[in-house]
Design an enzyme around this catalytic site. Structure first.
Site, short mmCIF file in Angstrom:
data_model
loop_
_atom_site.label_atom_id
_atom_site.label_comp_id
_atom_site.label_asym_id
_atom_site.label_seq_id
_atom_site.Cartn_x
_atom_site.Cartn_y
_atom_site.Cartn_z
CG ASP A 1 16.80 -21.01 -18.84
OD1 ASP A 1 15.60 -20.77 -18.62
OD2 ASP A 1 17.72 -20.23 -18.50
CG ASP B 1 14.17 -15.07 -18.67
OD1 ASP B 1 14.29 -13.99 -19.26
OD2 ASP B 1 13.09 -15.57 -18.34
NE ARG C 1 5.13 -11.22 -14.57
CZ ARG C 1 6.39 -11.61 -14.34
NH1 ARG C 1 6.75 -12.09 -13.18
NH2 ARG C 1 7.28 -11.50 -15.28
CG ASP D 1 20.55 -18.53 -16.17
OD1 ASP D 1 19.53 -19.23 -16.40
OD2 ASP D 1 20.47 -17.36 -15.80
CE1 TYR E 1 24.46 -28.16 -15.35
CE2 TYR E 1 24.36 -28.71 -13.01
CZ TYR E 1 25.10 -28.38 -14.15
OH TYR E 1 26.47 -28.30 -14.06
CB THR F 1 19.43 -33.58 -19.09
OG1 THR F 1 19.74 -33.33 -17.71
CG2 THR F 1 17.94 -33.48 -19.30
O1 M1P Z 1 11.91 -17.82 -17.23
C1 M1P Z 1 12.33 -17.44 -15.98
C2 M1P Z 1 11.29 -16.61 -15.25
O2 M1P Z 1 11.00 -15.44 -16.00
C3 M1P Z 1 10.15 -14.54 -15.35
O3 M1P Z 1 10.76 -14.13 -14.15
P1 M1P Z 1 10.87 -12.60 -13.64
O4 M1P Z 1 9.73 -11.86 -14.17
O5 M1P Z 1 10.92 -12.75 -12.14
O6 M1P Z 1 12.20 -12.06 -14.16
C4 M1P Z 1 8.82 -15.18 -15.01
O7 M1P Z 1 8.09 -15.37 -16.18
C5 M1P Z 1 9.03 -16.49 -14.27
O8 M1P Z 1 7.81 -17.18 -14.18
C6 M1P Z 1 10.02 -17.38 -15.01
O9 M1P Z 1 10.29 -18.56 -14.27
#
Ligand code: M1P
Length: 246
Positions: free
Chosen positions: A11, A13, A134, A208, A220, A225
């Site tokens: 992943d 983020d 956004r 996470d 997960y 996996t």
């Molecule tokens: O990759 C995780 C998420 O990242 C973004 O989330 P946010 O802007 O809410 O922090 C978005 O791109 C979301 O689509 C994606 O799942």
């Protein structure tokens, strides 16, 4: 351990980078070392452009053998596009507009500390819904994140959508800080496994948001996996060192 038929899937983020931020130099160097020893891939809910920004640009991104943007609805192997699905042909315009209209109405009825622009972002394989908008600044993003923890804005929004569209076949997933993703059931991160499951005996997934409702939950827990729950990029690094004996 034989590494030929082993793959590491990450992943983005909260796993390789802080949420919506860029990978650190240290983590970038470490991942370069990891990629020399084992096949690596990325799977994110974000679109390709956002993932590239976080990983250090397109060139850096395609140093990962597999790149699965939007959960793999947009998929690349060795820098070549191998799959692209679009949500509008799957759902049909009528259903799609009912969903968008309801969401915009719902958002028009909530008051937040601030509201900015781009409340619905239409991607290839999913719709991203963002109550604060956004185009908010980093400070406003962090502010919404804290506000949402207390007031559960996104959770309540998803409950309202589930009540309004009980048979829609749509899934809702909170992957980041300010928004949630909407996609047809099955178009979660497990979607990307179809492109690698035959080529690898072992697929380790690191993420996470592995609890129910998080966008790493399905992959997960998938039988294809071996799931690794991480708490930060530093934790990912520590777990990789242990797994690979680096
Ligand atoms: O990759 C995780 C998420 O990242 C973004 O989330 P946010 O802007 O809410 O922090 C978005 O791109 C979301 O689509 C994606 O799942």
């Amino acid at each position: 351990m034989t590494r030929n038929r082993m793959m590491l899937l990450f992943d983005v983020d909260g796993t390789l980078t802080p949420s919506r931020k860029t990978i650190s130099d240290d983590m970038y160097q470490f991942m370069t070392q990891v990629k020399e020893t084992v096949t690596c891939g990325l799977v994110g809910g974000s679109d390709l452009k956002k993932i590239a920004e976080q990983i250090g640009g397109m060139d850096a991104l395609f140093k990962f053998q597999y790149v699965f943007a939007e959960n793999g609805l947009v998929a690349y192997e060795s820098g070549n596009l191998i799959n692209k699905e679009c949500i509008q042909s799957h759902m049909g315009e009528e259903k799609l507009q009912k969903f968008i209209n309801f969401s915009l109405r719902y958002m028009s009825d909530i008051t937040l500390p601030v509201k900015r622009g781009t409340f619905i972002e239409f991607r290839n394989g999913l719709i991203n819904v963002c109550p604060v908008g956004r185009s908010c600044s980093q400070e406003e993003r962090d502010q919404f994140g804290e506000y949402d923890k207390e007031h559960r804005i996104r959770e309540k929004f998803i409950q309202a959508l589930e009540a309004e569209f009980p048979d829609s076949g749509l899934a809702f997933s909170i992957g980041g800080q300010i928004s949630f993703d909407v996609f047809p059931k099955g178009w979660d991160k497990t979607y990307c496994l179809r492109f690698v499951e035959k080529d690898f005996d072992t697929i380790h997934f690191f993420g996470d948001k592995t609890d129910k409702g998080g966008n790493d939950y399905e992959i997960y827990n998938d039988h294809r996996t071996i799931g690794h729950k991480v708490t930060s990029p530093d934790d990912t690094k520590a777990q990789l060192k242990e797994l690979l004996g680096l």
